[in-house]
Design a protein around this motif. Structure first.
Motif, PDB file in Angstrom:
ATOM      1  N   GLU A 106      36.758  48.649  28.842  1.00 39.93           N
ATOM      2  CA  GLU A 106      37.587  49.496  27.990  1.00 39.93           C
ATOM      3  C   GLU A 106      37.025  50.925  27.963  1.00 39.93           C
ATOM      4  O   GLU A 106      37.763  51.913  28.113  1.00 39.93           O
ATOM      5  N   GLY A 107      35.697  51.022  27.807  1.00 43.30           N
ATOM      6  CA  GLY A 107      35.065  52.336  27.780  1.00 43.30           C
ATOM      7  C   GLY A 107      35.300  53.096  29.073  1.00 43.30           C
ATOM      8  O   GLY A 107      35.581  54.299  29.071  1.00 43.30           O
ATOM      9  N   ASP A 108      35.223  52.382  30.188  1.00 36.75           N
ATOM     10  CA  ASP A 108      35.374  53.026  31.493  1.00 36.75           C
ATOM     11  C   ASP A 108      36.810  53.510  31.702  1.00 36.75           C
ATOM     12  O   ASP A 108      37.048  54.668  32.073  1.00 36.75           O
ATOM     13  N   GLY A 109      37.756  52.634  31.434  1.00 38.20           N
ATOM     14  CA  GLY A 109      39.162  53.019  31.601  1.00 38.20           C
ATOM     15  C   GLY A 109      39.535  54.166  30.672  1.00 38.20           C
ATOM     16  O   GLY A 109      40.208  55.120  31.070  1.00 38.20           O
ATOM     17  N   LEU A 110      39.043  54.097  29.430  1.00 42.04           N
ATOM     18  CA  LEU A 110      39.409  55.140  28.465  1.00 42.04           C
ATOM     19  C   LEU A 110      38.710  56.459  28.739  1.00 42.04           C
ATOM     20  O   LEU A 110      39.266  57.530  28.490  1.00 42.04           O
ATOM     21  N   SER A 111      37.476  56.419  29.253  1.00 40.21           N
ATOM     22  CA  SER A 111      36.801  57.698  29.518  1.00 40.21           C
ATOM     23  C   SER A 111      37.590  58.472  30.563  1.00 40.21           C
ATOM     24  O   SER A 111      37.802  59.682  30.436  1.00 40.21           O
ATOM     25  N   THR A 112      38.082  57.780  31.574  1.00 35.98           N
ATOM     26  CA  THR A 112      38.880  58.440  32.612  1.00 35.98           C
ATOM     27  C   THR A 112      40.220  58.909  32.023  1.00 35.98           C
ATOM     28  O   THR A 112      40.632  60.055  32.212  1.00 35.98           O
ATOM     29  N   ALA A 113      40.887  58.018  31.301  1.00 36.21           N
ATOM     30  CA  ALA A 113      42.227  58.328  30.787  1.00 36.21           C
ATOM     31  C   ALA A 113      42.197  59.463  29.756  1.00 36.21           C
ATOM     32  O   ALA A 113      43.053  60.360  29.787  1.00 36.21           O
ATOM     33  N   LEU A 114      41.221  59.436  28.842  1.00 34.98           N
ATOM     34  CA  LEU A 114      41.180  60.477  27.806  1.00 34.98           C
ATOM     35  C   LEU A 114      40.775  61.826  28.396  1.00 34.98           C
ATOM     36  O   LEU A 114      41.159  62.884  27.885  1.00 34.98           O
ATOM     37  N   SER A 145      40.719  36.674  43.783  1.00 37.63           N
ATOM     38  CA  SER A 145      39.679  35.885  43.113  1.00 37.63           C
ATOM     39  C   SER A 145      39.745  36.130  41.605  1.00 37.63           C
ATOM     40  O   SER A 145      40.379  37.094  41.141  1.00 37.63           O
ATOM     41  N   GLY A 146      39.064  35.274  40.858  1.00 35.69           N
ATOM     42  CA  GLY A 146      39.087  35.365  39.395  1.00 35.69           C
ATOM     43  C   GLY A 146      38.639  36.726  38.882  1.00 35.69           C
ATOM     44  O   GLY A 146      39.234  37.286  37.956  1.00 35.69           O
ATOM     45  N   ASP A 147      37.573  37.275  39.461  1.00 35.71           N
ATOM     46  CA  ASP A 147      37.075  38.577  38.991  1.00 35.71           C
ATOM     47  C   ASP A 147      38.124  39.663  39.159  1.00 35.71           C
ATOM     48  O   ASP A 147      38.351  40.468  38.253  1.00 35.71           O
ATOM     49  N   THR A 148      38.737  39.705  40.332  1.00 37.83           N
ATOM     50  CA  THR A 148      39.704  40.784  40.583  1.00 37.83           C
ATOM     51  C   THR A 148      40.920  40.629  39.679  1.00 37.83           C
ATOM     52  O   THR A 148      41.441  41.626  39.160  1.00 37.83           O
ATOM     53  N   VAL A 149      41.341  39.381  39.462  1.00 36.80           N
ATOM     54  CA  VAL A 149      42.477  39.144  38.556  1.00 36.80           C
ATOM     55  C   VAL A 149      42.141  39.649  37.151  1.00 36.80           C
ATOM     56  O   VAL A 149      42.908  40.397  36.541  1.00 36.80           O
ATOM     57  N   ARG A 150      40.959  39.245  36.656  1.00 35.52           N
ATOM     58  CA  ARG A 150      40.585  39.636  35.284  1.00 35.52           C
ATOM     59  C   ARG A 150      40.482  41.153  35.156  1.00 35.52           C
ATOM     60  O   ARG A 150      40.992  41.753  34.202  1.00 35.52           O
ATOM     61  N   LEU A 151      39.836  41.783  36.133  1.00 36.71           N
ATOM     62  CA  LEU A 151      39.661  43.231  36.056  1.00 36.71           C
ATOM     63  C   LEU A 151      41.009  43.944  36.162  1.00 36.71           C
ATOM     64  O   LEU A 151      41.309  44.847  35.369  1.00 36.71           O
ATOM     65  N   LEU A 152      41.815  43.533  37.117  1.00 41.41           N
ATOM     66  CA  LEU A 152      43.107  44.193  37.306  1.00 41.41           C
ATOM     67  C   LEU A 152      43.982  44.010  36.070  1.00 41.41           C
ATOM     68  O   LEU A 152      44.661  44.947  35.621  1.00 41.41           O
ATOM     69  N   ASP A 153      43.932  42.817  35.503  1.00 44.13           N
ATOM     70  CA  ASP A 153      44.720  42.539  34.317  1.00 44.13           C
ATOM     71  C   ASP A 153      44.306  43.461  33.153  1.00 44.13           C
ATOM     72  O   ASP A 153      45.144  44.067  32.491  1.00 44.13           O
ATOM     73  N   GLN A 154      43.000  43.587  32.940  1.00 42.12           N
ATOM     74  CA  GLN A 154      42.514  44.469  31.864  1.00 42.12           C
ATOM     75  C   GLN A 154      42.854  45.923  32.178  1.00 42.12           C
ATOM     76  O   GLN A 154      43.201  46.711  31.284  1.00 42.12           O
ATOM     77  N   ALA A 155      42.746  46.285  33.450  1.00 41.69           N
ATOM     78  CA  ALA A 155      43.035  47.672  33.849  1.00 41.69           C
ATOM     79  C   ALA A 155      44.515  47.996  33.632  1.00 41.69           C
ATOM     80  O   ALA A 155      44.851  49.065  33.116  1.00 41.69           O
ATOM     81  N   LEU A 156      45.382  47.053  33.983  1.00 43.04           N
ATOM     82  CA  LEU A 156      46.827  47.310  33.815  1.00 43.04           C
ATOM     83  C   LEU A 156      47.183  47.477  32.340  1.00 43.04           C
ATOM     84  O   LEU A 156      48.039  48.286  31.982  1.00 43.04           O
ATOM     85  N   GLU A 179      48.677  51.491  47.051  1.00 42.05           N
ATOM     86  CA  GLU A 179      47.279  51.053  47.196  1.00 42.05           C
ATOM     87  C   GLU A 179      46.568  51.226  45.857  1.00 42.05           C
ATOM     88  O   GLU A 179      46.816  52.207  45.152  1.00 42.05           O
ATOM     89  N   ILE A 180      45.700  50.288  45.557  1.00 39.08           N
ATOM     90  CA  ILE A 180      45.018  50.383  44.259  1.00 39.08           C
ATOM     91  C   ILE A 180      43.556  50.801  44.413  1.00 39.08           C
ATOM     92  O   ILE A 180      42.920  50.590  45.438  1.00 39.08           O
ATOM     93  N   ASP A 181      43.067  51.403  43.341  1.00 38.81           N
ATOM     94  CA  ASP A 181      41.700  51.913  43.261  1.00 38.81           C
ATOM     95  C   ASP A 181      41.178  51.518  41.889  1.00 38.81           C
ATOM     96  O   ASP A 181      41.686  51.999  40.872  1.00 38.81           O
ATOM     97  N   LEU A 182      40.189  50.629  41.861  1.00 30.03           N
ATOM     98  CA  LEU A 182      39.653  50.204  40.570  1.00 30.03           C
ATOM     99  C   LEU A 182      38.375  50.969  40.217  1.00 30.03           C
ATOM    100  O   LEU A 182      37.622  50.578  39.334  1.00 30.03           O
ATOM    101  N   GLY A 183      38.174  52.101  40.914  1.00 36.94           N
ATOM    102  CA  GLY A 183      36.958  52.902  40.716  1.00 36.94           C
ATOM    103  C   GLY A 183      36.781  53.407  39.292  1.00 36.94           C
ATOM    104  O   GLY A 183      35.659  53.634  38.847  1.00 36.94           O
ATOM    105  N   ALA A 184      37.870  53.570  38.564  1.00 37.72           N
ATOM    106  CA  ALA A 184      37.759  54.083  37.192  1.00 37.72           C
ATOM    107  C   ALA A 184      37.342  53.001  36.198  1.00 37.72           C
ATOM    108  O   ALA A 184      37.014  53.316  35.054  1.00 37.72           O
ATOM    109  N   VAL A 185      37.379  51.743  36.613  1.00 40.92           N
ATOM    110  CA  VAL A 185      37.077  50.642  35.678  1.00 40.92           C
ATOM    111  C   VAL A 185      36.044  49.641  36.197  1.00 40.92           C
ATOM    112  O   VAL A 185      35.532  48.823  35.429  1.00 40.92           O
ATOM    113  N   ALA A 186      35.734  49.714  37.499  1.00 40.30           N
ATOM    114  CA  ALA A 186      34.883  48.675  38.122  1.00 40.30           C
ATOM    115  C   ALA A 186      33.478  48.618  37.518  1.00 40.30           C
ATOM    116  O   ALA A 186      32.945  47.533  37.255  1.00 40.30           O
TER     117      ALA A 186
END
Ligand code: AMP
Ligand code: MG
Length: 344
Positions: free
Chosen positions: A281-289, A94-105, A167-174
């Motif tokens: 961005e904040g969510d992905g970066l908080s986990t990554a940093l 779906s559009g939401d998952t595409v957008r989120l996954l794209d930003q996460a990647l 398998e993917i886990d979008l828990g760090a950015v959802a």
């Protein structure tokens, strides 16, 4: 189904403003409309100010539950669950998952894999998805790590193909994406002031109804507050080892995994708070940093910019970036702690 997840707290009350200068100004009391719900493994609270706030807050809660239904790794009806059980076959998203996954990647790439959305087999082996936590064996982890590599995720248009076994886990950015979606929905509905509390993610729409900035606390690892931030129209997202962990044989293991080792990230940091325009961005970066540690986090900030952070290290030292120098202050007992301000 949705009603079950909505907590029976639909408050409507008057926010009383009371500073001295406000007493002389025209009355600015705005009605606050609050919805609390249990979603994405956390208690969320949406507070919307203004006359049509209740309708907007209810719509926000519906949107959150809709996203949870798509993005959950454990709900057998979710889109992510379907993808993770596709056996390597292409899956339409779906559009939401595409957008989120794209930003996460994009964030996986820019952080050099400190964020890696294919971490799920490892997270599951540690038991963080079910609550049955345990330390996996070294061989098991080594085997599972072979499945972990975001560069193997093929997203073409709305079609996702994962290698067999990945398998993917979008828990760090959802939750960050959810904050962005809800903020956009509220702005579309004409809301000018709202506070979204999505577990460790805070997202603010506009300023407080009286026009002053929101005051958002940065939690101290041992509880209480380490500092306070003043923000408007920002996401404030924290990742901390203290948020989800278990103890085995006197050792503490937390839910943020270093994709390079398969073990909880031991970077010398106890929490990372990112202040950014976009929640995702904040969510992905908080986990990554958190995975990177202070030195690499500073380099990442200098090279990429566009956000601020508050790092708390294991010695209780606090490092902030220049952009929040005037809007961040240490709080209570933490005023004695070392505070370093990073410059570009
Ligand atoms: P957060 O609380 O936003 O830092 O996200 C932590 C969650 O993201 C964990 O509960 C895991 O589901 C997942 N996770 C853990 N480590 C990573 C990682 N290095 N990259 C991507 N996701 C991760
Ligand atoms: Mg995160």
């Amino acid at each position: 189904m949705k009603a079950v997840r909505l907590l029976p707290i639909a408050l409507s009350f008057l926010l009383l403003t009371g500073c001295a200068w406000e007493a002389a100004a025209p009355a600015q009391a705005e009605e606050a409309h609050t919805v609390e719900l249990l979603a994405m493994d956390t208690i969320m609270r949406i507070t919307v100010y203004g006359p049509d706030g209740q309708k907007a807050a209810d719509q926000a809660a519906d949107r959150i539950l809709e996203l949870e239904d798509l993005l959950s790794t454990t709900d057998t009806g979710s889109e992510i669950y379907g993808v993770n059980h596709s056996g390597g076959a292409p899956a339409a998203l779906s559009g939401d998952t595409v957008r989120l996954l794209d930003q996460a990647l994009t964030l996986c790439e820019s952080t050099g894999g400190a964020l890696d959305v294919t971490i799920y087999p490892v997270v599951r082996a540690w038991g963080f998805t079910t609550g049955a936590c345990q330390v996996p064996g070294g061989d098991e982890l080594a085997g599972l790590l072979e499945q972990v590599d975001y560069r193997e995720v093929a997203l073409e248009g709305s079609v996702l193909t994962l290698p067999r076994g990945a398998e993917i886990d979008l828990g760090a950015v959802a939750k960050g994406y959810t904050g962005d979606q809800v903020a956009a929905l509220l702005l579309d509905a004409g809301v000018t002031s709202a506070l979204l509390e999505l577990g460790g993610n805070i997202q603010t729409v506009g300023a407080k109804p009286d026009g002053t900035p929101w005051r958002v606390a940065v939690q101290a690892p041992e509880g209480g507050y380490a500092g306070v931030l003043e923000v408007e129209d920002k996401a404030v997202v924290t990742s901390g080892g203290y948020e989800r962990y278990f103890e085995q044989d006197g050792e503490i293991y937390w839910h943020i995994i270093d994709p390079a080792t398969g073990y909880p990230a031991q970077s010398g940091l106890t929490s990372v708070t990112i202040i950014s325009d976009r929640g995702v961005e904040g969510d992905g970066l908080s986990t990554a940093l958190f995975v990177m540690g202070a030195e690499k986090a500073a380099s990442y900030w200098r090279e990429n910019g566009g956000f601020d952070f508050v790092l708390i290290d294991e010695e209780g030292g606090v490092t902030i970036t220049e952009g929040i120098e005037d809007s961040f202050s240490l709080y209570g007992e933490w005023t004695d702690h070392d505070l370093t301000v990073l410059r570009p």
